[in-house]
Design a protein around this motif. Structure first.
Motif, short mmCIF file in Angstrom:
data_model
loop_
_atom_site.label_atom_id
_atom_site.label_comp_id
_atom_site.label_asym_id
_atom_site.label_seq_id
_atom_site.Cartn_x
_atom_site.Cartn_y
_atom_site.Cartn_z
N UNK A 295 8.80 -3.08 20.18
CA UNK A 295 8.10 -2.76 21.66
C UNK A 295 7.41 -1.37 21.33
N UNK A 296 8.24 -0.43 21.39
CA UNK A 296 7.49 0.67 20.89
C UNK A 296 6.92 0.95 19.35
N UNK A 297 7.45 0.02 17.98
CA UNK A 297 6.59 0.18 17.56
C UNK A 297 5.22 -0.25 17.45
N UNK A 298 5.31 -1.58 18.21
CA UNK A 298 4.26 -2.11 18.39
C UNK A 298 2.93 -1.24 19.70
N UNK A 299 3.23 -0.66 19.98
CA UNK A 299 2.66 0.33 20.91
C UNK A 299 2.79 1.88 20.29
N UNK A 300 2.88 1.96 20.08
CA UNK A 300 2.59 3.02 18.36
C UNK A 300 2.27 2.41 17.53
N UNK A 301 1.83 1.36 17.13
CA UNK A 301 0.92 0.98 16.33
C UNK A 301 -0.65 1.04 17.00
N UNK A 302 -0.77 0.51 18.69
CA UNK A 302 -1.76 0.12 18.86
C UNK A 302 -1.89 1.71 19.70
N UNK A 303 -1.49 2.71 19.48
CA UNK A 303 -2.16 3.66 19.67
C UNK A 303 -2.75 4.29 18.30
N UNK A 304 -1.74 4.30 17.93
CA UNK A 304 -2.81 5.24 15.94
C UNK A 304 -3.54 4.10 15.60
N UNK A 305 -3.59 3.04 16.53
CA UNK A 305 -5.11 2.32 15.71
C UNK A 305 -6.65 2.84 15.81
N UNK A 306 -6.74 4.40 15.90
CA UNK A 306 -8.51 4.87 16.25
C UNK A 306 -7.92 5.66 15.02
N UNK A 307 -6.65 5.88 14.04
CA UNK A 307 -6.62 6.67 12.95
C UNK A 307 -7.36 6.37 11.84
N UNK A 308 -7.56 5.00 11.65
CA UNK A 308 -8.08 4.26 11.13
C UNK A 308 -9.98 3.84 11.35
N UNK A 309 -10.09 3.97 12.16
CA UNK A 309 -11.89 4.35 12.92
C UNK A 309 -12.01 5.71 11.90
N UNK A 310 -11.53 6.95 12.41
CA UNK A 310 -11.97 8.01 12.02
C UNK A 310 -11.49 8.13 10.03
N UNK A 311 -10.34 7.09 10.21
CA UNK A 311 -10.29 7.34 7.93
C UNK A 311 -11.60 6.92 7.87
N UNK A 312 -12.31 6.42 8.21
CA UNK A 312 -13.71 5.94 7.23
C UNK A 312 -14.73 7.65 7.02
N UNK A 313 -14.60 8.82 7.77
CA UNK A 313 -15.05 9.54 8.30
C UNK A 313 -14.36 10.95 7.38
N UNK A 314 -13.28 10.57 6.89
CA UNK A 314 -12.60 11.60 5.48
C UNK A 314 -11.90 11.81 6.85
N UNK A 315 -10.98 11.16 7.63
CA UNK A 315 -9.74 11.84 7.85
C UNK A 315 -9.07 11.42 7.52
N UNK A 316 -8.50 9.78 6.59
CA UNK A 316 -8.03 9.76 5.32
C UNK A 316 -8.68 9.48 4.15
N UNK A 317 -8.00 10.40 3.58
CA UNK A 317 -9.07 10.83 1.79
C UNK A 317 -9.27 9.69 0.75
#
Length: 526
Positions: A295-317
């Motif tokens: 359950x804790x890992x699912x919550x953390x995933x939900x909170x970390x999803x926006x890192x995928x969004x900003x990934x398209x702007x260069x947050x991810x290499x």
């Protein structure tokens, strides 16, 4: 014809020609900015392209004694194309384009993991000259992207044009530009997401039958491109069609053609989706990860999803996640995305609010669900480019404002354009440097002490200057065109007939009375 109207038509014709050419030039620069094998999973995609039209002597051959195997023999430079992948300090010089013979590859689309259309189309360009073939594919994808977007733009009702342009531009720096100009099937997935929903929406509200038919046809074509490239793009095409129907269905309009087109999008997407074993990810997740998340890992995933969004702007290499860009790139890109998203929702109708909320919810839920099914955490399996189609749709729905002519003007838009021009220039420079010397070297001139470059292309510095200036001029041209087309339409309804407008742009020999007659016809159609 009055002199002022003649000047207006000349200016509009200049914009219609110059802006697509600048877009092509900007994407061509990205096509030349990296070595063969630079886009994600190119070991699989390049082999799949060379085998996209089946076994062919010297290009794709089945190994002796392995009937029914997914293994294939392809030109050695194809098999060795990813020598620098995930090693940012290694330049493109590790790749030997003149390596002789054929080599065995264990990953290709022989088992129909992906739909066949993209690989089959790109396979037309495959030859024993791997470098020339890859560049031809990249340039072709660039032209396809600009061509389809331009065609949709010209036939859209005027108030939807900013939605198309803004959704593509504001979501594409730098990852979108990199992917559009690559040999990755995600290029067609992004193009499909940008055009299916807005074409079908435009068809539903267009006042002229000719315009409706053309836009419906373009929506079906865009769905074919997307669903024929990736299974998830088929789902996004159906989602886009549903958004368009929700926004555009009204009583009293001619609905037959758009409804048939929407049904065609769904049927075509479903057929191509089911043709690919990749579709199993929707129910079984991605393989190779854990089987259960707490359950804790699912919550953390939900909170970390926006890192995928900003990934398209260069947050991810970029590339194989080995080409990091400075923080200013993703900070400015994210800021522009947020500005467009919030500004566009100003004064939104109830239908558009519902559509925007549905798209934003999909941006969150889709990656969360796949990660949950896969037993994976954010950063594993699901990449930002998988979610990018939904982000393009979200921006487009937000920007499809009924007051688009007055909303998308002024200093905020100029500042946003300047920010995107800067982020493009910085990202393109870094991407070129990554392959000329590796990122363990930093030079103002990315071609200084170059260890690798194309033997028949402009210099690295030349490609950077061309790409940076072309993209900056593209943005300036779009700002100018927005004012030009909007000012010309100030006294016309929002859904003016674009087909008649095109006739007036391309036939400047018409007399003023003939033009007035066209305007009268358009008014009658309304």
């Amino acid at each position: 014809m009055s002199p002022s109207r003649s000047r207006s038509q000349s200016a509009r014709l200049t914009a219609v020609i110059a802006i697509p050419l600048l877009a092509v030039l900007a994407l061509f620069s990205w096509s030349f900015s990296s070595a063969v094998g630079s886009s994600p999973d190119d070991d699989f995609h390049l082999a799949s392209i060379w085998c996209g039209l089946g076994d062919r002597p010297g290009l794709c051959e089945e190994p002796t004694g392995t009937s029914g195997s997914v293994e294939r023999k392809v030109p050695t430079p194809v098999a060795q194309a990813i020598c620098a992948a995930q090693h940012s300090d290694i330049s493109g010089s590790c790749w030997k384009e003149d390596a002789p013979g054929l080599a065995l590859v264990k990953r290709a689309n022989i088992d129909h993991l992906y739909p066949p259309v993209f690989y089959g189309a790109m396979s037309v360009f495959a030859s024993k000259d791997v470098a020339a073939s890859v560049v031809a594919m990249r340039l072709a994808n660039s032209v396809i992207a600009v061509g389809l977007i331009t065609a949709v733009f010209l036939f859209l009702p005027r108030r939807l044009r900013p939605a198309l342009v803004i959704s593509v531009i504001a979501a594409s720096v730098p990852l979108g530009l990199f992917v559009f100009a690559s040999t990755n099937p995600s290029s067609w997935a992004l193009l499909s997401a940008a055009t299916v929903w807005v074409s079908l929406y435009g068809a539903l509200i267009a006042p002229a039958r000719r315009q409706t038919v053309v836009l419906t046809s373009l929506a079906v074509l865009a769905a074919l491109l997307g669903a024929g490239a990736r299974a998830d793009a088929a789902l996004f095409a159906v989602f886009g069609a549903m958004i368009a129907l929700w926004l555009g269905l009204r009583r009293g309009r001619g609905l037959l053609v758009p409804l048939v087109g929407g049904a065609a999008v769904v049927v075509l997407s479903a057929a191509l989706y089911l043709s690919a074993s990749q579709s199993s990810a929707a129910t079984g997740g991605l393989g190779g990860y854990g089987s259960h998340l707490s359950g804790g890992e699912l919550v953390r995933n939900a909170l970390d999803i926006p890192s995928l969004w900003i990934g398209i702007f260069g947050y991810w290499p970029l590339g194989w996640f080995d080409t990091g860009v400075p923080s200013v790139v993703w900070v400015l890109g994210s800021a522009v995305f947020g500005f467009v998203l919030l500004t566009g929702l100003h004064g939104a109708t109830r239908r558009r609010i519902v559509a925007s909320l549905a798209t934003l919810a999909a941006m969150w839920f889709v990656p969360f669900y796949i990660l949950w099914q896969s037993g994976a955490h954010v950063g594993q399996g699901v990449q930002p480019r998988y979610i990018m189609p939904l982000m393009i749709i979200a921006l487009g729905v937000s920007a499809a404002n009924e007051k688009a002519r007055t909303l998308w003007r002024g200093w905020p838009l100029i500042i946003s354009a300047a920010a995107l021009a800067l982020t493009n220039a910085v990202s393109l420079h870094i991407n070129i440097q990554r392959y000329t010397t590796g990122l363990d070297v930093t030079n103002v001139d990315p071609g200084s002490h170059a260890e690798w470059w194309w033997g028949w292309a402009p210099s690295p510095m030349g490609v950077w200057l061309i790409g940076s200036v072309a993209f900056a001029l593209l943005l300036a041209g779009l700002l100018w065109a927005n004012r030009l087309f909007s000012d010309d339409a100030d006294n016309e309804p929002a859904d003016a007939d674009s087909a008649n407008e095109l006739a007036s742009v391309y036939d400047s020999s018409k007399t003023e009375n003939q033009v007035a007659a066209l305007d009268s016809d358009a008014a009658s159609a309304r």
